[in-house]
Design an enzyme around this catalytic site. Structure first.
Site, PDB file in Angstrom:
ATOM      1  N   HIS A  55       0.846  -1.205   0.000  1.00 50.66           N
ATOM      2  CA  HIS A  55       0.000   0.000   0.000  1.00 50.66           C
ATOM      3  C   HIS A  55       0.872   1.241   0.000  1.00 50.66           C
ATOM      4  O   HIS A  55       1.993   1.244   0.535  1.00 50.66           O
ATOM      5  CB  HIS A  55      -1.011  -0.001   1.145  1.00 50.66           C
ATOM      6  CG  HIS A  55      -0.426  -0.037   2.530  1.00 50.66           C
ATOM      7  ND1 HIS A  55      -0.016   1.094   3.206  1.00 50.66           N
ATOM      8  CD2 HIS A  55      -0.208  -1.072   3.378  1.00 50.66           C
ATOM      9  CE1 HIS A  55       0.422   0.760   4.409  1.00 50.66           C
ATOM     10  NE2 HIS A  55       0.332  -0.552   4.538  1.00 50.66           N
ATOM     11  N   ASP A  77      -0.184   4.345   1.099  1.00 56.68           N
ATOM     12  CA  ASP A  77      -0.498   5.326   2.136  1.00 56.68           C
ATOM     13  C   ASP A  77       0.273   5.023   3.414  1.00 56.68           C
ATOM     14  O   ASP A  77       0.756   3.904   3.628  1.00 56.68           O
ATOM     15  CB  ASP A  77      -2.004   5.358   2.418  1.00 56.68           C
ATOM     16  CG  ASP A  77      -2.540   4.020   2.927  1.00 56.68           C
ATOM     17  OD1 ASP A  77      -2.131   2.978   2.374  1.00 56.68           O
ATOM     18  OD2 ASP A  77      -3.372   4.017   3.853  1.00 56.68           O
ATOM     19  N   ASP A 113       6.372   0.550   6.843  1.00 60.46           N
ATOM     20  CA  ASP A 113       4.951   0.304   6.607  1.00 60.46           C
ATOM     21  C   ASP A 113       4.407   1.371   5.645  1.00 60.46           C
ATOM     22  O   ASP A 113       3.973   2.423   6.071  1.00 60.46           O
ATOM     23  CB  ASP A 113       4.205   0.343   7.934  1.00 60.46           C
ATOM     24  CG  ASP A 113       2.752  -0.038   7.823  1.00 60.46           C
ATOM     25  OD1 ASP A 113       2.350  -0.577   6.793  1.00 60.46           O
ATOM     26  OD2 ASP A 113       2.009   0.230   8.790  1.00 60.46           O
ATOM     27  N   GLU A 169      -5.067   1.603   2.915  1.00 64.06           N
ATOM     28  CA  GLU A 169      -5.026   0.445   3.817  1.00 64.06           C
ATOM     29  C   GLU A 169      -5.070   0.873   5.269  1.00 64.06           C
ATOM     30  O   GLU A 169      -5.696   0.190   6.103  1.00 64.06           O
ATOM     31  CB  GLU A 169      -3.755  -0.372   3.535  1.00 64.06           C
ATOM     32  CG  GLU A 169      -3.695  -1.712   4.271  1.00 64.06           C
ATOM     33  CD  GLU A 169      -3.140  -1.621   5.683  1.00 64.06           C
ATOM     34  OE1 GLU A 169      -3.324  -2.580   6.458  1.00 64.06           O
ATOM     35  OE2 GLU A 169      -2.528  -0.583   6.022  1.00 64.06           O
ATOM     36  N   GLU A 170      -4.446   1.991   5.595  1.00 63.50           N
ATOM     37  CA  GLU A 170      -4.355   2.409   6.991  1.00 63.50           C
ATOM     38  C   GLU A 170      -5.700   2.833   7.574  1.00 63.50           C
ATOM     39  O   GLU A 170      -5.834   2.979   8.794  1.00 63.50           O
ATOM     40  CB  GLU A 170      -3.344   3.558   7.141  1.00 63.50           C
ATOM     41  CG  GLU A 170      -1.916   3.202   6.741  1.00 63.50           C
ATOM     42  CD  GLU A 170      -1.274   2.189   7.689  1.00 63.50           C
ATOM     43  OE1 GLU A 170      -1.939   1.752   8.644  1.00 63.50           O
ATOM     44  OE2 GLU A 170      -0.097   1.840   7.461  1.00 63.50           O
ATOM     45  N   ASP A 209       1.135 -10.535   1.141  1.00 63.77           N
ATOM     46  CA  ASP A 209       0.915  -9.189   1.666  1.00 63.77           C
ATOM     47  C   ASP A 209       1.816  -8.986   2.884  1.00 63.77           C
ATOM     48  O   ASP A 209       2.545  -9.888   3.303  1.00 63.77           O
ATOM     49  CB  ASP A 209      -0.559  -9.014   2.048  1.00 63.77           C
ATOM     50  CG  ASP A 209      -0.973  -7.552   2.231  1.00 63.77           C
ATOM     51  OD1 ASP A 209      -0.160  -6.649   1.934  1.00 63.77           O
ATOM     52  OD2 ASP A 209      -2.122  -7.312   2.665  1.00 63.77           O
ATOM     53  N   HIS A 216       4.355   2.672  12.839  1.00 62.79           N
ATOM     54  CA  HIS A 216       3.345   3.656  13.260  1.00 62.79           C
ATOM     55  C   HIS A 216       3.865   4.543  14.392  1.00 62.79           C
ATOM     56  O   HIS A 216       3.101   5.321  14.957  1.00 62.79           O
ATOM     57  CB  HIS A 216       2.044   2.981  13.708  1.00 62.79           C
ATOM     58  CG  HIS A 216       1.240   2.409  12.596  1.00 62.79           C
ATOM     59  ND1 HIS A 216      -0.090   2.110  12.725  1.00 62.79           N
ATOM     60  CD2 HIS A 216       1.565   2.075  11.333  1.00 62.79           C
ATOM     61  CE1 HIS A 216      -0.563   1.606  11.599  1.00 62.79           C
ATOM     62  NE2 HIS A 216       0.451   1.576  10.731  1.00 62.79           N
TER      63      HIS A 216
END
Length: 494
Positions: free
Chosen positions: A123, A125, A158, A192-193, A219, A464
């Site tokens: 992803h 984002d 991520d 996705e987030e 994934d 994160h």
């Protein structure tokens, strides 16, 4: 000593000796699952130029916000243009589709259309970097800096690292004039987030309409972790074979209100606090089956003897092993549906009794259960008519099916890991967080969740969090992993 007592003791001793012999025989006979033989050399990657390209991608602020009106469409479009310019062979030789305005789907047609495709997910984002913590970053979160052997910035772990890593792999395979027999697809969602409804779900829907049924889907989800398992000296490459479900539940208690100088025996806040205390003191049951059991069986042969003995004889020692796993948050989440109170609201003023108190608890549902049964258990555990229980519809997903570990697809992934990372041990496990792969579960029975980042337990908070980073050398391994995976998939019987 009476003869009858001696006979009884002798019989008991024989039973105990027989039991000990059985336990020892099962332990000795426990052999590691077969590790597929390496058949390709790990590619030699010039990691620093690739790391510079990754670092540049981190400067695009492709941030997902819960308030979708705040999403900067221009940042995503600029990133798309950057990818087009940075990977020219990919964009000349592969088909590229923009899905739902901001997501990307690449298709590298294989020479044999009868072979089901390989699908690699990532992803574009990233989560925001909180203003309160920005001063704590070693380098600004969107500066895309290379320093001290690392690429620093939001998305380095991520998960722009996977999107750029897959594109680097395809670009280098094209430079080497590799042409696949099996079609390779790259699907990069843009939200996705915040659930992936506009990105991953839309791409999956498009593939579903076209009748595409991937042979193998990969994934994010798990990584190569050092020190995660007590007694294991090697790093472990954890491969997610299933994913926990997700639901948040709202609890509401009501009261009469009034002045706090004349409170009732229990206010609405007190009622709600008692309800949450009931949930925390009566957790969901242990499930030492499925991915958790498979993980133990893969790792046991390399563990200390007593641990190996217990795992080889779970019929006898399951409570012991379950107790050890239940002792740490990370391993507890492998064997239970977890419940975390995350929000609590009461009165609008410190001296006013609340008319309404509200709490939200977040559940991560084990594959042995379903969302509805988990919510029902919350209600039965509270068992208080003063508290209403309602699942929030914002994001609800059922636990995924479990992908097989004794399959060609898992063996392909296992082989690729040991080729590129010869110092690690691989094992299946349960993915605790949510990924875009949940939108694809009806398209393939072989969905795995693994990104070959080398992490310590301390590194996990960077995802994160503050100082997200990836080692330049490890990024070279990521690229090599994708290259070998594509080459293996081309000849595998999936």
């Amino acid at each position: 000593m009476p003869r009858r007592l001696r006979r009884g003791l002798l019989a008991l001793l024989l039973v105990l000796l027989g039991l000990l012999l059985l336990v020892l025989v099962r332990t000795v006979r426990m052999s590691p699952p077969p590790v597929p033989a390496a058949s390709l050399a790990a590619p030699r990657i010039d990691a620093l130029p690739a790391a510079r390209r990754l670092a540049a991608s981190l400067r695009f602020r492709t941030i997902s916000h819960e308030d979708r009106s705040r999403i900067d469409r221009g940042a995503f479009v600029a990133l798309h243009d950057y990818l087009s310019n940075t990977f020219p062979l990919v964009h000349r030789r592969l088909g590229r589709e923009i899905v739902n305005d901001l997501s990307l789907l690449y298709t590298w047609p294989g020479s044999d259309p009868s072979l089901a495709p390989l699908l690699l997910l990532a992803h574009l984002d990233v989560v925001p970097a909180s203003p309160e913590g920005r001063d704590a970053w070693t380098h600004p979160p969107f500066a895309g800096v290379i320093s001290e052997g690392y690429v620093w910035g939001r998305g380095a772990m991520d998960m722009k690292v996977a999107a750029l890593g897959a594109l680097e792999a395809v670009e280098q395979l094209l430079e080497a004039q590799f042409g696949p027999r099996r079609t390779v697809m790259l699907a990069f969602g843009h939200d996705e987030e915040i659930g992936g409804d506009d990105g991953g779900r839309a791409i999956a829907g498009l593939l579903r309409e076209r009748g595409v049924r991937p042979a193998f889907v990969l994934d994010e989800g798990m990584a190569i972790v050092q020190g995660a398992v007590p007694g294991m000296t090697k790093p472990v490459a954890f491969i997610g074979v299933a994913e926990k479900g997700y639901v948040s539940v709202e609890l509401v208690a009501r009261g009469q209100g009034g002045h706090s100088s004349m409170p009732p025996a229990q206010t609405a806040v007190g009622v709600l606090a008692s309800a949450i205390e009931s949930l925390q003191t009566r957790p969901f049951p242990v499930h030492l089956s499925g991915p958790a059991r498979e993980m133990l069986e893969f790792l046991a042969p390399e563990m200390p003897f007593l641990t190996r003995l217990a795992i080889a004889n779970l019929w006898l020692f399951e409570p012991v092993i379950a107790g050890r796993l239940d002792g740490q948050p990370a391993t507890r989440a492998l064997i239970r549906t977890t419940m975390a109170p995350t929000m609590f609201e009461g009165s609008v003023k410190d001296n006013i009794l609340p008319v309404r108190a509200r709490a939200v608890v977040n559940l991560r549902v084990h594959p042995a259960e379903r969302v509805a049964s988990a919510v029902d258990r919350i209600e039965r555990t509270i068992a208080d008519a003063r508290v209403t229980v309602r699942p929030l519809a914002t994001t609800v997903s059922e636990p995924s099916p479990t992908s097989p570990v004794h399959s060609q697809a898992f063996a392909l992934l296992h082989r690729t890991i040991v080729e590129v990372f010869p110092d690690v041990t691989a094992a299946p496990t349960l993915t605790l967080g949510a990924t875009d792969s949940r939108h694809y579960v009806d398209l393939s029975g072989s969905i795995y969740r693994f990104l070959p980042l080398r992490l310590t337990l301390e590194d996990s908070v960077r995802i994160h969090g503050i100082d997200e980073r990836v080692a330049v050398e490890n990024y070279g391994e990521v690229i090599g992993f994708y290259m070998n995976l594509i080459r293996h998939a081309d000849s595998a019987s999936l």
